[in-house]
Design a protein around this motif. Structure first.
Motif, PDB file in Angstrom:
ATOM      1  N   GLN A 192      79.097  42.708  43.034  1.00 54.28           N
ATOM      2  CA  GLN A 192      79.637  44.266  43.453  1.00 54.28           C
ATOM      3  C   GLN A 192      81.154  44.029  43.686  1.00 54.28           C
ATOM      4  N   ASP A 210      80.361  49.898  38.001  1.00 52.29           N
ATOM      5  CA  ASP A 210      79.614  48.695  37.283  1.00 52.29           C
ATOM      6  C   ASP A 210      79.813  48.284  35.902  1.00 52.29           C
ATOM      7  N   MET A 246      74.302  43.930  33.208  1.00 55.19           N
ATOM      8  CA  MET A 246      74.351  45.040  34.040  1.00 55.19           C
ATOM      9  C   MET A 246      72.945  45.562  33.947  1.00 55.19           C
ATOM     10  N   VAL A 299      75.206  44.329  39.045  1.00 55.14           N
ATOM     11  CA  VAL A 299      75.754  43.334  37.883  1.00 55.14           C
ATOM     12  C   VAL A 299      75.361  41.774  38.142  1.00 55.14           C
TER      13      VAL A 299
END
Length: 269
Positions: free
Chosen positions: A156, A162, A181, A187
């Motif tokens: 992150q 994202d 994703m 992610v």
């Protein structure tokens, strides 16, 4: 309906945002539709980004006895036998290089990691915002990240979205890891070449089935390889725009029994 009348021999369903409603349950309507499709000759395989330890309780609650593809394709799990059949681990040296390359572009990342195995813990480092209420273990020392085999690393960033983080990560480190994703705040860095499609193809082969037999349901960009592999891809109404763009069909949302809507139509109900 006879088995021959049902147009697909394999139904592949993502879990979060697809099979599961927002309250993490599976509706009776969806359970009944899947049971009817299986009764008509189809097999059902759950294909999820969650590793086995985060998936097992959901499958047990469903009474699911078949194969499940977990960990973004890294694991093929026999739910009836509670046995891990195959497992692909992340090359930790390559992952370290990948992280360094991404951080060189965007600055420090917040990290979590999923350890391999039936009981693999999810380690969560400082600043990482966990999605949901699944069990985790605090990552006390940065070096602990690499102390045991992993199937994925979660990343992150404090300011990037994202989609932005996933795109930067692919550009910076796509030659070392796969980037997926999988949901809001999720992610992931995966073994190079790994996707839901690779895991699903392995599981399907065990059942004597192939891509041409398969209808797949999903909601996020990590389902794109699965849609590319299957003969038909169905996106939920709540799906990410990138998945909707490549889907053959868009059904109702996960909270509106989108899987059941499609299966009931195929069953002639």
């Amino acid at each position: 309906m006879s088995a021959a009348a049902f147009p697909y021999r394999l139904i592949a369903t993502d879990l979060d945002g697809t099979l599961l409603r927002s309250d993490d349950t599976v509706s009776d309507r969806t359970r009944d539709a899947l049971a009817a499709a299986v009764g008509a000759g189809a097999a059902h395989i759950v294909v999820t980004g969650r590793a086995v330890p985060w998936t097992r309780h959901v499958l047990d609650d469903l009474g699911y006895q078949g194969l499940a593809v977990c960990g973004q394709g890294a694991q093929v799990y026999d739910a009836g036998a509670h046995r891990l059949l195959t497992s692909v681990t992340l090359d930790r040296q390559l992952a370290g290089v990948a992280l360094a390359k991404i951080e060189a572009e965007v600055g420090p990342l917040h990290l979590a990691a999923s350890r391999d195995g039936l009981d693999g813990e999810v380690l969560v480092g400082p600043g990482y915002a966990l999605v949901g209420n699944l069990p985790t273990v605090p990552l006390a020392e940065a070096g602990d990240l690499w102390s045991a085999p992993l199937n994925k690393i979660y990343i992150q960033h404090p300011t990037l979205s994202d989609d932005e983080l996933a795109e930067v990560s692919r550009q910076a480190a796509g030659g070392f890891v796969n980037v997926a994703m999988a949901g809001a705040g999720i992610v992931e860095l995966l073994p190079l070449g790994l996707s839901k499609a690779t895991g699903l193809s392995l599981a399907a082969r065990r059942l004597g089935l192939k891509a041409a037999d398969t209808i797949a349901f999903g909601d996020m960009p990590n389902d794109i390889p699965m849609f590319a592999w299957a003969t038909r891809g169905v996106a939920m109404a709540n799906a990410h725009p990138k998945l909707r763009a490549v889907a053959d069909e868009v059904t109702a949302s996960n909270d509106e029994d989108g899987i059941a809507v499609v299966l009931e139509g195929l069953l002639g109900r």
